[in-house]
Structure formats: structure tokens, C-alpha cells
Motif scaffolding. Sequence first.
Motif, PDB file in Angstrom:
ATOM      1  N   UNK A 227       0.798  -1.223   0.000  1.00 24.78           N
ATOM      2  CA  UNK A 227       0.000   0.000   0.000  1.00 24.78           C
ATOM      3  C   UNK A 227       0.829   1.270   0.000  1.00 24.78           C
ATOM      4  N   UNK A 228       2.142   1.167   0.236  1.00 27.95           N
ATOM      5  CA  UNK A 228       3.005   2.351   0.346  1.00 27.95           C
ATOM      6  C   UNK A 228       2.795   3.254  -0.869  1.00 27.95           C
ATOM      7  N   UNK A 229       2.838   4.580  -0.623  1.00 24.61           N
ATOM      8  CA  UNK A 229       2.603   5.527  -1.707  1.00 24.61           C
ATOM      9  C   UNK A 229       3.645   5.403  -2.821  1.00 24.61           C
ATOM     10  N   UNK A 230       4.794   4.896  -2.487  1.00 21.66           N
ATOM     11  CA  UNK A 230       5.760   4.589  -3.537  1.00 21.66           C
ATOM     12  C   UNK A 230       5.271   3.352  -4.285  1.00 21.66           C
ATOM     13  N   UNK A 231       5.025   3.498  -5.582  1.00 22.91           N
ATOM     14  CA  UNK A 231       4.566   2.337  -6.361  1.00 22.91           C
ATOM     15  C   UNK A 231       5.693   1.318  -6.476  1.00 22.91           C
ATOM     16  N   UNK A 232       6.913   1.857  -6.709  1.00 21.31           N
ATOM     17  CA  UNK A 232       8.078   0.985  -6.823  1.00 21.31           C
ATOM     18  C   UNK A 232       9.135   1.444  -5.820  1.00 21.31           C
ATOM     19  N   UNK A 233       9.974   0.503  -5.465  1.00 24.04           N
ATOM     20  CA  UNK A 233      11.066   0.848  -4.572  1.00 24.04           C
ATOM     21  C   UNK A 233      12.016   1.832  -5.215  1.00 24.04           C
ATOM     22  N   UNK A 234      12.606   2.720  -4.416  1.00 19.92           N
ATOM     23  CA  UNK A 234      13.556   3.678  -4.948  1.00 19.92           C
ATOM     24  C   UNK A 234      14.893   3.626  -4.203  1.00 19.92           C
ATOM     25  N   UNK A 235      14.912   2.859  -3.127  1.00 14.63           N
ATOM     26  CA  UNK A 235      16.115   2.823  -2.298  1.00 14.63           C
ATOM     27  C   UNK A 235      16.874   1.531  -2.560  1.00 14.63           C
ATOM     28  N   UNK A 236      18.199   1.631  -2.724  1.00 16.16           N
ATOM     29  CA  UNK A 236      18.961   0.384  -2.922  1.00 16.16           C
ATOM     30  C   UNK A 236      18.710  -0.592  -1.764  1.00 16.16           C
ATOM     31  N   UNK A 237      18.429  -1.838  -2.136  1.00 19.10           N
ATOM     32  CA  UNK A 237      18.086  -2.854  -1.150  1.00 19.10           C
ATOM     33  C   UNK A 237      19.368  -3.403  -0.527  1.00 19.10           C
ATOM     34  N   UNK A 238      19.542  -3.199   0.772  1.00 21.40           N
ATOM     35  CA  UNK A 238      20.781  -3.620   1.446  1.00 21.40           C
ATOM     36  C   UNK A 238      20.972  -5.131   1.327  1.00 21.40           C
ATOM     37  N   UNK A 239      19.886  -5.866   1.488  1.00 21.21           N
ATOM     38  CA  UNK A 239      20.020  -7.322   1.495  1.00 21.21           C
ATOM     39  C   UNK A 239      20.507  -7.831   0.142  1.00 21.21           C
ATOM     40  N   UNK A 240      20.066  -7.189  -0.938  1.00 22.17           N
ATOM     41  CA  UNK A 240      20.507  -7.582  -2.279  1.00 22.17           C
ATOM     42  C   UNK A 240      21.729  -6.789  -2.727  1.00 22.17           C
ATOM     43  N   UNK A 241      22.414  -6.170  -1.789  1.00 17.82           N
ATOM     44  CA  UNK A 241      23.636  -5.412  -2.061  1.00 17.82           C
ATOM     45  C   UNK A 241      23.419  -4.345  -3.133  1.00 17.82           C
ATOM     46  N   UNK A 242      22.260  -3.732  -3.118  1.00 12.17           N
ATOM     47  CA  UNK A 242      21.977  -2.656  -4.043  1.00 12.17           C
ATOM     48  C   UNK A 242      21.624  -3.115  -5.448  1.00 12.17           C
ATOM     49  N   UNK A 243      21.479  -4.432  -5.645  1.00  9.45           N
ATOM     50  CA  UNK A 243      21.147  -4.919  -6.995  1.00  9.45           C
ATOM     51  C   UNK A 243      19.662  -4.765  -7.299  1.00  9.45           C
ATOM     52  N   UNK A 244      18.868  -4.443  -6.270  1.00  4.10           N
ATOM     53  CA  UNK A 244      17.449  -4.158  -6.512  1.00  4.10           C
ATOM     54  C   UNK A 244      17.067  -2.986  -5.618  1.00  4.10           C
ATOM     55  N   UNK A 245      15.819  -2.575  -5.734  1.00  6.46           N
ATOM     56  CA  UNK A 245      15.360  -1.421  -4.947  1.00  6.46           C
ATOM     57  C   UNK A 245      14.261  -1.864  -3.994  1.00  6.46           C
TER      58      UNK A 245
END
Lengths: 159, 672
Positions: free
Chosen positions: B266-284
Motif C-alpha cells: 500500500x506504500x505511496x511509492x509504487x516501486x522501490x527507490x532505495x537500494x536494497x541492502x540485502x541484495x547489495x543494491x542490486x534491486x530497490x
Amino acid sequence: MRNRQLARAPVSPETFEPRIVAFFCNWCTYLAADLAGTSRMKHAPNVRVVRLMCSGRLDPQFVLDAFAQGADGVLIGGCHPGDCHYQEGNYKTLRRYHLLKRLLQQMGIEEERCRLEWISAAEGDRVRSTINDMVEKVRALGPLHFNVEREDIEEEVTV
Amino acid sequence: MPDAVSPTNGSNGSGPRVGVYVCHCGTNIAGTVDVKAVAEYAAELPGVAVARDYKYMCSDPGQALIQQDIREHALARVVVASCSPLLHEKTFRKALERVGLNPFMLQMVNIREHDSWVHLDGKAATDKAKDLVRAAVRRVVLHKSLQKRRVPINPNVLIVGGGIAGIHAALTLADAGKRVYLVEREPTIGGHMAKFDKTFPTLDCAACILTPKMTAVGSNPNIALWTYSEIASVSGYVGNYRIQVKRKPRYIIEEMCLGCQECVTACVYKDGKTPDEFNLGLSKRKPVYLPFPQAVPQKVVIDPEVCIEFKSHKCKKTCVEACGDREAIDFNQKEQIEEIDVGTIILATGFKTFDPLRNPYYGYGRFPNVYTSLEVERLINASGPTGGEVVLRDGKKPASVGIIHCVGSRDANTNRWCSKVCCMYSLKLAHLIKERTGAEVFNFYIDMRTPGKGYEEFYDRLLDEGVHFIRGRVAEVTDWPAHPSEEGKLVIRAEDTLAAFVRRIPVDMVVLAVGLEPQPDAQAVRRMFNISCASEGWFLERHPKLAPVSTFTEGVYIAGACQGPRDIPDSVAQAGAAAAEAMALIDSQFVELEPYTAFITEEECSGCKSCIPMCPYQAISFVPEKKKAAINEVLCKGCGTCVAACPSSSIQQNFFEDDEIFEEIEGILAYA
């Protein structure tokens, strides 16, 4: 008070081997000296180590006594600042060391004869280099000699 | 039969009778020090009733020899000249105790670590041993009977770090009925292992073996799992530590959150915009997120750095809406400090991987298709950013891949040590990449290091699979083509030391097998827990062979890669060992503390208060009625700093009394 007799065998410059008493704390420098041993880091055999739990236990009298008894040098080893096993004993040592140095200077004892080093449990190599360096410096200075009459010292230390 | 120096009449009957025992330690001591001469010399010293040398003083017959002499020669004091007191002081004290002599009637002389092992000149080493023995004989005469203090042990255990080592230790202890506090700074436990797809050499799926253990931690009633938390302070001593834990706000009330992740959707962000720490920044990822699907605990986290509500307070808060009457979201959560009491501590804080930016010639950060091994682990992982597809940044499959070993290992410019796991994980990655993409895989290695059960066999298997192995350290990775076939490729230049020429191998993807390093805050952590680090920054064990999970601080144990590079089996084995050590201590119900405390001779205390500010433990107080200082023995840790400060010598330290130390100094320097 203790009745101390000055011990000093006659030495000739050719055969002079410095005698150095070391006070190492149980947790860092003593361990480092053990590590030098387990790592077989060869160093000069002139140092005799007295183990204290903390360099903070070092009463300046121990140093004076060592010199009075014929030590040519005194090496004090403690944990690095911030690393003391007892939080801050080494800071107290440092304070005492600064005062002690002034006192020794007034007694005419060369600065290089009393040395404080922070050596952590991992620094076996530093034990080796410190001991070798100190032995050479003290060797260059020659046997400890006071600029005062021997009788005066005897009188003072037997009080 | 032991070599014996016949008992002398050295003891003149006035003082306590001393026995001196000089150990050969096989040839460790006797190879350099003339042990017989030392024993003969000792036999003539005043007070010495008997002096002997023996092959192994610490062995049963060696101890029996001492005990027999204590009985037959009515010895009141014992000097053992052997190894470091830190190794065998306990052994010999027990030997004394068993025949009814107070264990503190012993003085040890270190003629191995401080003498035979560090000196080449036998005569100088023997003289040194004599000096030290003479000092010990003079000192030991002054020793007094002391009693160890017994204090009860708090049975709770603190475990720091929720990787595989911390998890295994926590479960072992919890299964034994101990209360465990597992503190992890990330929002989930799992550590590095949770990021892997497969484990070497069996290629079993990391998640399949790890996540059940993670869930077991989350549901075990004996484990208090505190994620997103860090240790703020440590005080106390073995058996009775007080720990302050800083619990960072995740802006989610953990008890209310079900882990349904409807807030994330439900987050107002439709897509992630922050580098995902767990994926070492390979996804958001979004501002509200679950670190990874199998995270434990299954509780989301809100990142206040990127959440609009925290920035502008004007967010529509669709997440709160989605959470509904569960009301798990709390934007006003504050950092909390919780205090816990534990008796033992296990540190399992793990490692970090080497930062390849420090080796710029491999092009990491410059060429998009140069990856670290950990990033490739995420690409291969089925729940990773690409769903398990090994693809280049443009989404294409690589046709050729080069794996460079020893990046940040065995390198005088960065880290000198071998990181131990890289050869094996490189083989694993080579296998998986080949399996997933059919690419040609080239391994550039210095030496293949595959000791371990099934490891060499795995290497053999890779050789059969047609993976290429080139022996030589890679000089550089470049995108400068020297030939049309290298156009658009990354070229690996390396000396092939077996074929004795320099190769250029064009590949689509480069994987850097980064080494293991101590955590960046390892020094701060070790200070907090009062333990030591080896020179490289790994936590220092009490003994590399005989006490590999103990530290020099009683009650603090180490497990896993915080102690040095470790693979999973070794980490788990160490975690089990640390748990067993902790349990042995807890189940003994009491800890014995060294009696090296300070005490005051009241008659001599002038009440000057010099000692009071010396004590970091507030163990000294001033008693106004008597105008004297008083020492609380329970709080005193026995450093002796106050003793040295006392101008009237009215404070003394047990076992380190002024007279004992003076005697030792004078004994060292006295000419025989």
C-alpha cells in the motif's frame, strides 16, 4: 621500612651487559611477551619481567628500587590507551611516569633508562623490537652511575 | 625416574621450606636452558629444601613428584619454572591444593615463552632462568594463604550477532533450558549465510538449511530475539554482567505486526527507490520493507531516511490505512535502552567482505559487469533480484565469466591472510554459473586451497565439468581491446605461471572473489567486551589450539568468523563449542574469582582519600566516622592502581603486596 642494600657487582666496560627489569601488565604486554615466545621471536636476553595485573599497580618506588639495586634500565609495559583491562589504570601509569621521569632526571639518571611502552597482546613483534632497542640504548649509555656519592644513596634508601 | 638434585640442607629451619621444580618441557626449555644447572643452583638458595628438574612438570607424574615432595619434605612453598603462568598456573595451583597446601603458595617462573623460546645463547638463557628462579624463591617465601572468592552465576546468556554461529549457539543453549538474549543489529537474523543460494561442497540450498533454524530461534520461548538492536554498554564481571542494549526504532510495534506486508503493497511509492541492502543494491526497496521473504522476525521496518512521512509529515499514510486495526505502525517510536543481566557472553559478530574499490585495477565500480562474489550469490539466489538468473547489467546472459581469486587476500598491499573460504566458494560459483548459463568459466587462482571434507573432491568434479583454471594473479581487468575479438568485452590480463606467458582472456562478466575482513567496528566491540584483537583485527582467542573459543576475559566467548576467516561448518562447530563452554560455566553454578583484591590496613590509613579517585569501579569509599577509606571487596577487580597511589602504603593487593614485588625485583638483581 625495608632495609635495602645496594647490589652492584663490579663491571668492566668490555663485558658490560645491561640488566633491565621490566614491569608488564598481565593482560596486554605480558601476553605480548608470551606471544613473542610462541612465535619464537628472538630478542636480547637482558630483560627480566615482573608480572603485575595492571601497569597501574606500578608504584614508582618499584622503579627507584630497581635502579637502587643495580638495574641499568627499567621497562614498563601496559595496554594501549583505551584498552586497559581495568578501564583506565594505564592512564594513571602515564601520569606517574611523567612525574617519575622528572625525578629520575633530577637524580641524574638518563631518560633512556626508564621507558614506558604501550604494547597490546597482539604485538609480540613490538616486544622484540622494544627490548632490542632498549638494550642497545642502555648498552651505549653504559652501567648506571649516580652523580651522587654512593654513601648518600645508601643513607637515603635505608631510612 | 625423575632426575633429582638431592635434597639439600639449604633450608636453615627458620623460614618456610621451598621446593623448586624446573621443567624441561621436552626440549622446549631444556634445548636452550641448562635446566640441571638451574635446579642445582636453586638447591643452594636460602630457604630451598629441594630442587629438581623433570621432563614434563605439568604431566601427572610431574605433579605427583611435587605432591610427594610437599608431603615428604614438608614444603610450605613451591616454585615451578616452566611455561607462562597464563598456561599452567591453574594446573599447579590445583596440584598444591590437592595435598592440602594453599594454592597461592605457588610462584611460577616463565622460562619458556620469556626465555628458552626467545633466546639463542644458552648461557644467557640459563643465567636469566637462574635470576628469575632466585627472584621467585625470594618472593614465594612472603606469599600468604588466600581464598578464592565464589560468586553465583547468572544463568542467562547474551549472544551478539545473529548469523549462523549466533543462531546455532542460541538454539543449543535454549535447548538446554538456558535463557538466551540474541542481539542482532540488522532487522533480521541470518547474517551472510541467508544471502547465499547454495553451500559448498554439497550444494545444498542455504535457505533450506538455514531458515528452519531461523524460525526455530524466532519461536523458541527461551530465546529473546532482539533484532535491529546494538549493545550500548557492558559492565560487571564473569557470572554477573549487566548489559545495556540499544533498541533502534523500526517504527513498527513488533508484537502487533503480523508480517502480512500489506503496508508494503500500500506504500505511496509504487516501486522501490532505495537500494536494497540485502541484495547489495542490486534491486530497490520501498521505505517500508521486509529485508527478505524468510526474514526472522517477520516484521517490517520503516526507513526514516526515505519515508515521506518522516520527511514532510504530509504523507497520505496508506500504510497505516492498510494495517487497519492491527495498528502496528508507530511513527513516534523512539530508540530505547533496555538493561539485561547475564552471566556469560558469546560474541558471534562475523566478518565483512573486502571492499574491491581498494584494488582499482580490477575495475570494480568502473566496469558495470565486474561483480563481487557476494553480489553474484544474490544473482544466483532464487529469491534474489533476478529470480536466480545470472545476467549482465543489460539483462543478457554472459557467454564467458572470469572469477578472480584472492581479491583482498594473500596480498601484501591489502590483507596478508588467506581468507580460507574463497577458493571453495569460487568453485561453487563456477559450477552454478556454468549450470545456469552454460558460460565458459575461467578461474584465476594463486593456489587452490581445498582442505576439508569433500572439498578436494569438489575441485576434481569442477575440473571434470570443464571449468578452466589458470594459475596466476590477475594484473588487471581492462576494456581496451587489443584484437577485434576483444571488442565490447572485459579483458583479464594475467600471467599463466604454469604455461609461463601472459594471457589476455576476454569475458563478459568478472567475479571478484573478495576476501574476509574483521568487521569495521571490531575494535569498538572488543573494547566494550574487554577482549583483545590479533594484529589483523580478528578477536583473539585464549589459546589458538586448546581454548579456541575462550577469550582472556572470563565468561566471554567467541564463535565464527569474528575470530578469523571461517566457513559454515567451522562456524557452527565453534558456536557449539562456545555454547558448551558457557553451559559448563553456568552449570558449575559458581565462578571462582582470583583473590587479587586490594585491602586496607586501617591503623595505617590516614584518610587522605588519594585512593578514591583511582578506582574506576567505585570500590573505595570514605568512612567519615572512622576517617578511613574502606574497600568493597566485591566491587574490587584487583588492578592495584590504588595500592600504588597510597602514600602510606596502607593499601595492599593480595598476591601483589609491595614486599612481594620488592623481593622479586631485588631477587632478580641480586648477584648470587
